[in-house]
Design a protein around this motif. Structure first.
Motif, PDB file in Angstrom:
ATOM      1  N   TYR A  54     -22.790 -21.487 -29.718  1.00 47.92           N
ATOM      2  CA  TYR A  54     -22.290 -20.414 -28.857  1.00 47.92           C
ATOM      3  C   TYR A  54     -22.258 -20.759 -27.372  1.00 47.92           C
ATOM      4  N   GLY A  55     -22.670 -21.944 -26.997  1.00 45.45           N
ATOM      5  CA  GLY A  55     -22.699 -22.323 -25.589  1.00 45.45           C
ATOM      6  C   GLY A  55     -24.049 -22.028 -24.962  1.00 45.45           C
ATOM      7  N   GLU A  56     -24.190 -22.510 -23.740  1.00 48.52           N
ATOM      8  CA  GLU A  56     -25.466 -22.350 -23.035  1.00 48.52           C
ATOM      9  C   GLU A  56     -25.762 -20.885 -22.757  1.00 48.52           C
ATOM     10  N   PHE A  57     -27.062 -20.580 -22.666  1.00 47.70           N
ATOM     11  CA  PHE A  57     -27.485 -19.223 -22.347  1.00 47.70           C
ATOM     12  C   PHE A  57     -27.124 -18.909 -20.896  1.00 47.70           C
ATOM     13  N   THR A  58     -26.760 -17.643 -20.654  1.00 49.37           N
ATOM     14  CA  THR A  58     -26.446 -17.223 -19.288  1.00 49.37           C
ATOM     15  C   THR A  58     -27.740 -16.964 -18.532  1.00 49.37           C
ATOM     16  N   GLU A  59     -27.648 -16.876 -17.215  1.00 48.33           N
ATOM     17  CA  GLU A  59     -28.821 -16.560 -16.394  1.00 48.33           C
ATOM     18  C   GLU A  59     -29.401 -15.205 -16.786  1.00 48.33           C
ATOM     19  N   GLU A  60     -28.536 -14.251 -17.102  1.00 50.98           N
ATOM     20  CA  GLU A  60     -28.997 -12.924 -17.505  1.00 50.98           C
ATOM     21  C   GLU A  60     -29.766 -12.988 -18.824  1.00 50.98           C
ATOM     22  N   GLU A  61     -29.247 -13.755 -19.772  1.00 53.91           N
ATOM     23  CA  GLU A  61     -29.938 -13.904 -21.054  1.00 53.91           C
ATOM     24  C   GLU A  61     -31.295 -14.576 -20.873  1.00 53.91           C
ATOM     25  N   LEU A  62     -31.332 -15.585 -20.021  1.00 50.91           N
ATOM     26  CA  LEU A  62     -32.598 -16.272 -19.770  1.00 50.91           C
ATOM     27  C   LEU A  62     -33.602 -15.351 -19.088  1.00 50.91           C
ATOM     28  N   ALA A  63     -33.137 -14.540 -18.140  1.00 55.82           N
ATOM     29  CA  ALA A  63     -34.025 -13.599 -17.451  1.00 55.82           C
ATOM     30  C   ALA A  63     -34.576 -12.561 -18.427  1.00 55.82           C
ATOM     31  N   GLU A  64     -33.722 -12.042 -19.304  1.00 57.57           N
ATOM     32  CA  GLU A  64     -34.181 -11.063 -20.298  1.00 57.57           C
ATOM     33  C   GLU A  64     -35.194 -11.695 -21.246  1.00 57.57           C
ATOM     34  N   ALA A  65     -34.929 -12.917 -21.664  1.00 54.89           N
ATOM     35  CA  ALA A  65     -35.857 -13.615 -22.554  1.00 54.89           C
ATOM     36  C   ALA A  65     -37.204 -13.815 -21.866  1.00 54.89           C
ATOM     37  N   GLN A  66     -37.183 -14.184 -20.582  1.00 54.28           N
ATOM     38  CA  GLN A  66     -38.439 -14.391 -19.860  1.00 54.28           C
ATOM     39  C   GLN A  66     -39.227 -13.088 -19.751  1.00 54.28           C
ATOM     40  N   GLU A  67     -38.537 -11.976 -19.512  1.00 51.48           N
ATOM     41  CA  GLU A  67     -39.210 -10.673 -19.453  1.00 51.48           C
ATOM     42  C   GLU A  67     -39.883 -10.351 -20.780  1.00 51.48           C
ATOM     43  N   ARG A  68     -39.185 -10.621 -21.874  1.00 48.87           N
ATOM     44  CA  ARG A  68     -39.748 -10.355 -23.199  1.00 48.87           C
ATOM     45  C   ARG A  68     -40.944 -11.258 -23.493  1.00 48.87           C
ATOM     46  N   ILE A  69     -40.845 -12.504 -23.096  1.00 43.82           N
ATOM     47  CA  ILE A  69     -41.960 -13.440 -23.292  1.00 43.82           C
ATOM     48  C   ILE A  69     -43.166 -12.992 -22.484  1.00 43.82           C
ATOM     49  N   ASP A  70     -42.931 -12.621 -21.233  1.00 44.61           N
ATOM     50  CA  ASP A  70     -44.032 -12.161 -20.378  1.00 44.61           C
ATOM     51  C   ASP A  70     -44.713 -10.928 -20.971  1.00 44.61           C
ATOM     52  N   ALA A  71     -43.919  -9.980 -21.470  1.00 45.98           N
ATOM     53  CA  ALA A  71     -44.477  -8.762 -22.062  1.00 45.98           C
ATOM     54  C   ALA A  71     -45.292  -9.096 -23.318  1.00 45.98           C
ATOM     55  N   ALA A  72     -44.776  -9.992 -24.143  1.00 45.48           N
ATOM     56  CA  ALA A  72     -45.490 -10.383 -25.354  1.00 45.48           C
ATOM     57  C   ALA A  72     -46.788 -11.102 -24.999  1.00 45.48           C
ATOM     58  N   PHE A  73     -46.753 -11.937 -23.982  1.00 43.55           N
ATOM     59  CA  PHE A  73     -47.952 -12.656 -23.548  1.00 43.55           C
ATOM     60  C   PHE A  73     -48.999 -11.666 -23.051  1.00 43.55           C
ATOM     61  N   ARG A  74     -48.565 -10.667 -22.277  1.00 43.70           N
ATOM     62  CA  ARG A  74     -49.501  -9.648 -21.789  1.00 43.70           C
ATOM     63  C   ARG A  74     -50.143  -8.893 -22.959  1.00 43.70           C
ATOM     64  N   ARG A  75     -49.328  -8.499 -23.953  1.00 43.78           N
ATOM     65  CA  ARG A  75     -49.865  -7.788 -25.113  1.00 43.78           C
ATOM     66  C   ARG A  75     -50.875  -8.657 -25.856  1.00 43.78           C
ATOM     67  N   ASP A  76     -50.550  -9.936 -26.036  1.00 42.30           N
ATOM     68  CA  ASP A  76     -51.452 -10.842 -26.738  1.00 42.30           C
ATOM     69  C   ASP A  76     -52.749 -11.015 -25.973  1.00 42.30           C
ATOM     70  N   THR A  77     -52.653 -11.160 -24.666  1.00 41.13           N
ATOM     71  CA  THR A  77     -53.833 -11.313 -23.830  1.00 41.13           C
ATOM     72  C   THR A  77     -54.716 -10.075 -23.903  1.00 41.13           C
ATOM     73  N   GLU A  78     -54.097  -8.900 -23.848  1.00 45.35           N
ATOM     74  CA  GLU A  78     -54.834  -7.640 -23.931  1.00 45.35           C
ATOM     75  C   GLU A  78     -55.501  -7.505 -25.304  1.00 45.35           C
ATOM     76  N   ARG A  79     -54.784  -7.901 -26.360  1.00 47.18           N
ATOM     77  CA  ARG A  79     -55.334  -7.814 -27.711  1.00 47.18           C
ATOM     78  C   ARG A  79     -56.547  -8.721 -27.854  1.00 47.18           C
ATOM     79  N   LYS A  80     -56.459  -9.914 -27.322  1.00 46.30           N
ATOM     80  CA  LYS A  80     -57.565 -10.859 -27.420  1.00 46.30           C
ATOM     81  C   LYS A  80     -58.766 -10.404 -26.592  1.00 46.30           C
ATOM     82  N   ALA A  81     -58.507  -9.698 -25.491  1.00 44.44           N
ATOM     83  CA  ALA A  81     -59.588  -9.235 -24.626  1.00 44.44           C
ATOM     84  C   ALA A  81     -60.319  -8.034 -25.235  1.00 44.44           C
ATOM     85  N   ALA A  82     -59.652  -7.309 -26.125  1.00 49.45           N
ATOM     86  CA  ALA A  82     -60.241  -6.090 -26.708  1.00 49.45           C
ATOM     87  C   ALA A  82     -61.260  -6.402 -27.775  1.00 49.45           C
TER      88      ALA A  82
END
Length: 82
Positions: A54-82
Motif C-alpha cells: 500500500y505504500g509508505e505510511f503517511t505522517e498522520e498515520e505514523l502520528a496516530e500509531a505513536q499516540e496509540r503506542i504511547d497510550a498502550a505503554f502507559r496502560r501497561d506501566t500502570e498495570r504493572k505498578a498496581a
C-alpha cells in the motif's frame, strides 16, 4: 504449564551479573525478553509487507500509531505498578 526446552545461552559476564541483580527467575526473564523480540520481529515483517502493498505510511498515520503506542505503554506501566 507450557512445554519447555532447556537450552544454553552464553552472555557477556557483565550482562549476566546485571541480570542476576534484576531477577531470581533468569529463565522467566529471558523467556519474556525473547517473546517480546519475537513480537517485534513479526510486527516489523508485517509492517514491511503492508508498505510493499500500500505504500509508505503517511505522517498522520505514523502520528496516530505513536499516540496509540504511547497510550498502550502507559496502560501497561500502570498495570504493572498496581
Amino acid at each position: 504449564m507450557a512445554d519447555t526446552t532447556r537450552i544454553t545461552v552464553t552472555l557477556p559476564t557483565d550482562q549476566a551479573e546485571q541480570l542476576r541483580k534484576l531477577t531470581d527467575n533468569l529463565s522467566g526473564y529471558v523467556a519474556e525478553a525473547v517473546a517480546e523480540q519475537i513480537r517485534h520481529d513479526l510486527l516489523e515483517e508485517e509492517l514491511r509487507r503492508h508498505e510493499e502493498a500500500y505504500g509508505e505510511f503517511t505522517e498522520e498515520e505514523l502520528a496516530e500509531a505513536q499516540e496509540r503506542i504511547d497510550a498502550a505503554f502507559r496502560r501497561d506501566t500502570e498495570r504493572k505498578a498496581a
